[in-house]
Design an enzyme around this catalytic site. Structure first.
Site, PDB file in Angstrom:
ATOM      1  N   ASP A 468       0.831  -1.207   0.000  1.00 42.56           N
ATOM      2  CA  ASP A 468       0.000   0.000   0.000  1.00 42.56           C
ATOM      3  C   ASP A 468       0.870   1.263   0.000  1.00 42.56           C
ATOM      4  O   ASP A 468       2.084   1.209   0.257  1.00 42.56           O
ATOM      5  CB  ASP A 468      -0.906  -0.048   1.242  1.00 42.56           C
ATOM      6  CG  ASP A 468      -2.178   0.772   1.088  1.00 42.56           C
ATOM      7  OD1 ASP A 468      -2.276   1.553   0.120  1.00 42.56           O
ATOM      8  OD2 ASP A 468      -3.070   0.640   1.945  1.00 42.56           O
ATOM      9  N   ASP A 538     -10.358   2.378  -3.676  1.00 43.95           N
ATOM     10  CA  ASP A 538     -10.998   2.163  -2.369  1.00 43.95           C
ATOM     11  C   ASP A 538     -12.508   2.284  -2.486  1.00 43.95           C
ATOM     12  O   ASP A 538     -13.223   2.069  -1.504  1.00 43.95           O
ATOM     13  CB  ASP A 538     -10.476   3.183  -1.346  1.00 43.95           C
ATOM     14  CG  ASP A 538      -9.191   2.707  -0.698  1.00 43.95           C
ATOM     15  OD1 ASP A 538      -8.787   1.556  -0.950  1.00 43.95           O
ATOM     16  OD2 ASP A 538      -8.593   3.486   0.066  1.00 43.95           O
TER      17      ASP A 538
END
Ligand code: DGJ
Length: 716
Positions: A468, A538
């Site tokens: 990430d 997301d």
């Protein structure tokens, strides 16, 4: 194929030509790029009489410089269009020079640097020399089976002193205008990569990122298309930079209807010092030509990247269906909860458990501990091994989240190595999500990260990593670089990132690394070299998500687009969409789950088991097939057709249900016209010719956000 005759270079396959020539004045010009043509010496670039202009040095009667279609353009020599290189010689202050053709050869590509490069094909190297000592090598790779030319440049300093580069693009392409429209993939966090088209008008359009990541705002992708080009018709020139950091593309329409496209590493805060004998390597850029609209251009990128770029250990392998705990528990998980997720995952035909943020340091929220990559003992008193072993016993893989490029201001690591945080001395640093970037331009940092990740892979039995990256950069400063080299920071950072990914993937060839940057803030071909899939966004609301996946597919193959089925109502939008439709949206890509499967009742478990079984059957087709898109207001259709055309899978996603609406007929142009196809879901039989020319009639939406899947199988 690459051929050279009398200073003319032809790069071609059976469908495209890219033709260069050394002109009378020694400059390397583009003659043509597009659908295949046969070259004769009569083909010359047109020149127009331009008053009040500059002529090549030493040739006052030659056509004005502005006529030339440069393959690499330079400033301060009479070409006033956007230049591809900018430099300053330290001793003399010289900033303008001609780069003239010197020599060529065909070469084996050099893969020693970690910069992602396309494999295969044939590569031509052309050397341009300047008067004062800089040399530019231009590289062109062509393929028999893909309609793309992959370009890059190497800039070398053979002068007696230092030179600072303030721009070093990967390519320059000059061509005549053909009433082009310009398209890009634009968006923002949670609404990444929407295709937007506008007329190419006079002036310069720049598409760029200054965020230190390729960004959700503008992807490193730009396309020029002839007026009215559609998914299947029209000429499209599309350009994609194989790079993950600051970039820029310029598209310029000049006063005599010339179009210049160039780009590469961004010239924002870029200064690269070359001492004598040093060189600068640009990232590669893929130039695609399609005479079959945006659909064919996309399929060309997909083939190029699947065959020649993406991590070859995974690109064609079925990917594990994961359950990820982030949208299930966020930071609030226990060993027990993870094991229960693993139980249901195994029961329902999933393949991996991925433990997300919160397993390390004192991490209980997003304010601390990035960099402290050791077990959070309060949360996992027995460590990770029991969870990993439990997964392995159940036949599941085990994956772990890291955010390796970050450091929290509240962390042990920053106390030990304050100099590793990216911040300017004496200036209060800006935070994003309460965190700082860690300095990947510093080899001590990347060595530390490589070691710590490697030890987790070995000690905790990791099969998978989610990599990430949750903030863009602000201060560009490295304590490991002298003041004269600070403007090299952002490029060196990305090289450090690639070096880290390269080392880990070579050390652990079976470790699958999924790219992620707050979802889709760094979805680019550079990352794909090492990470075969990227968490797309997301935004997990199936309806919005469809737009994001659809736009992403303009450049990137379905095999790279990682999608999870999340809870309904969606926690971001509050929208309720049934399980089948959420799964149908996630299906065209890499399928996974991110909802509390421990709360499933038997019928939900059965439904998910069936979805997973079906996905595993369809997986090869989805990961390797050819994608065809259809889009009208309120409906998006994507059809994947196997390379041998024996199978196809159609996904239709509606928006709001309309009343009194017309029928939707989709032409399945990717099928074989002379073969018969059976529609698996209905048993109907059609000739390919009927499905191609008359089309397949879709059912109407019964509810808002309805979806349909149809499979087509050749019967003879
Ligand atoms: C952003 C990612 O995109 C999410 O999936 C999740 O991993 C969070 N970060 C965790 O902090």
């Amino acid at each position: 194929m690459i051929s050279e005759k009398n200073g003319v270079f032809e790069l071609s396959n059976s469908e495209i030509s890219y033709i260069l020539r050394v002109n009378e004045y020694g400059f390397l010009e583009n003659v043509y790029f597009g659908k295949k043509i046969e070259y004769t010496e009569s083909i010359k670039n047109s020149t127009v009489g331009r008053g009040h202009e500059i002529h090549p040095a030493g040739y006052p009667n030659a056509p004005a410089i502005g006529n030339f279609a440069f393959e690499y353009s330079t400033p301060f020599r009479g070409d006033y269009r956007t230049h591809a290189i900018g430099f300053s010689y330290e001793k003399s202050g010289i900033r303008g020079d001609d780069f003239k053709y010197s020599s060529y050869r065909t070469i084996e590509k050099d893969f020693s640097s970690p910069l992602p490069k396309c494999r295969g094909g044939q590569t031509l190297e052309i050397t341009l020399k300047s008067t004062c000592g800089l040399e530019v090598k231009l590289f062109y790779t062509v393929y028999d089976d893909v309609n793309a030319v992959v370009r890059s440049a190497l800039i070398e300093n053979f002068s007696n002193g230092a030179v600072e580069l303030n721009r070093a693009y990967s390519f320059n392409l000059d061509m005549p205008n053909d009433d082009y429209d310009l398209s890009g993939l634009f968006g923002a966090y949670l609404r990444e990569r929407n295709i937007e088209k506008s007329k190419l008008t006079r002036g310069i359009k720049t598409i760029d990122s200054k965020r230190g990541e390729s960004s959700a705002i503008a992807n490193p992708f730009v396309a020029l298309s002839t007026f009215g080009a559609t998914e299947e018709k029209g000429d499209v020139y599309a350009f994609n930079l194989i790079y993950s950091g600051n970039f820029e593309f310029n598209v310029e329409l000049d006063e005599f209807d010339g179009v210049r496209v160039n780009g590469g590493v961004s010239s924002f805060d870029f200064g690269y010092r070359l001492d004598r004998g040093e060189s600068f390597e640009t990232p590669e850029v893929a130039l695609v030509f399609s005479d079959g609209g945006f659909g064919k251009a996309s399929r060309t990128f997909h083939d190029l990247y699947r065959e020649y770029l993406i991590n070859e250990n995974f690109v064609k392998k079925p990917r594990p269906i994961v359950i990820n705990n982030w949208e299930v528990t966020a930071f609030d998980f226990t060993e027990e909860k993870l094991k229960r997720l693993a139980d249901v995952a195994a029961e329902t035909g999933m393949d991996a458990l991925v433990l997300d943020d919160g397993w390390f340091g004192n991490r209980n929220d997003d304010t601390t501990s990035l960099g402290d990559w050791y077990i959070n003992e309060k949360r996992l008193p027995n460590g990770l091994k029991p969870v990993s072993d439990y997964c392995h016993k159940k036949g599941l893989k085990f994956g772990l989240w890291f955010e390796p490029e970050m450091i929290s201001p509240v962390s042990n690591l920053i106390s030990r190595h304050p100099e590793w945080a990216v911040r300017s001395p004496d200036v209060t640093p800006c935070l994003g999500r309460n965190q700082l970037t860690i300095d990947f331009s510093n080899p001590d940092v990347t060595d530390y990260i490589i070691d710590i990740i490697s030890s987790h892979v070995v000690n905790d039995g990791l099969d998978y990593i989610k990599w990430d990256m949750n903030r863009p950069m602000s201060e560009y400063f490295s304590s490991s670089l002298g003041s004269e080299r600070q403007k090299e920071f952002s490029y060196r950072y990305i090289l450090g990132l690639y070096k880290t990914l390269k080392t880990i993937t070579e050390r652990f060839p079976n470790l699958l690394i999924e790219g992620c940057a707050a979802g889709g803030c760094r979805f680019d071909a550079g990352i794909l070299r090492y990470c075969p899939q990227i968490w797309t966004s997301d935004d997990t609301d199936a309806f919005y998500r469809e737009n994001i996946q659809y736009g992403t597919s303009f450049c990137y193959p379905l095999s790279t687009i990682s999608n999870h089925v999340s809870a309904s109502p969606n926690h971001q939008t509050g929208r309720s969409i049934c399980l089948e439709s959420r799964a149908n949206v996630a299906l065209l890509g890499v399928l996974g789950y991110e909802l509390d499967i421990t709360k499933f009742n038997e019928s939900e478990k059965n439904a998910v088991r069936q979805i997973n079984e079906r996905y595993k059957k369809d997986c090869k087709l989805i990961l390797e097939g050819d994608l065809y898109r259809y889009n009208k207001e309120g409906l998006k259709v994507e059809t994947v057709v196997s390379k041998d055309k024996k199978q196809a899978l159609l996904k239709a996603v509606y928006g709001l249900k309309g009343l009194s609406v017309s029928a939707n007929r989709v032409k399945l142009v990717g099928l074989s016209s002379d073969k018969k196809y059976k529609v698996v879901e209905t048993g109907e039989i059609y000739y390919g010719s009927a499905l191609i020319n008359r089309g397949f009639i879709l059912p109407q939406a019964k509810v808002d956000f309805d979806t349909f899947i149809f499979r087509f199988e050749q019967t003879e």
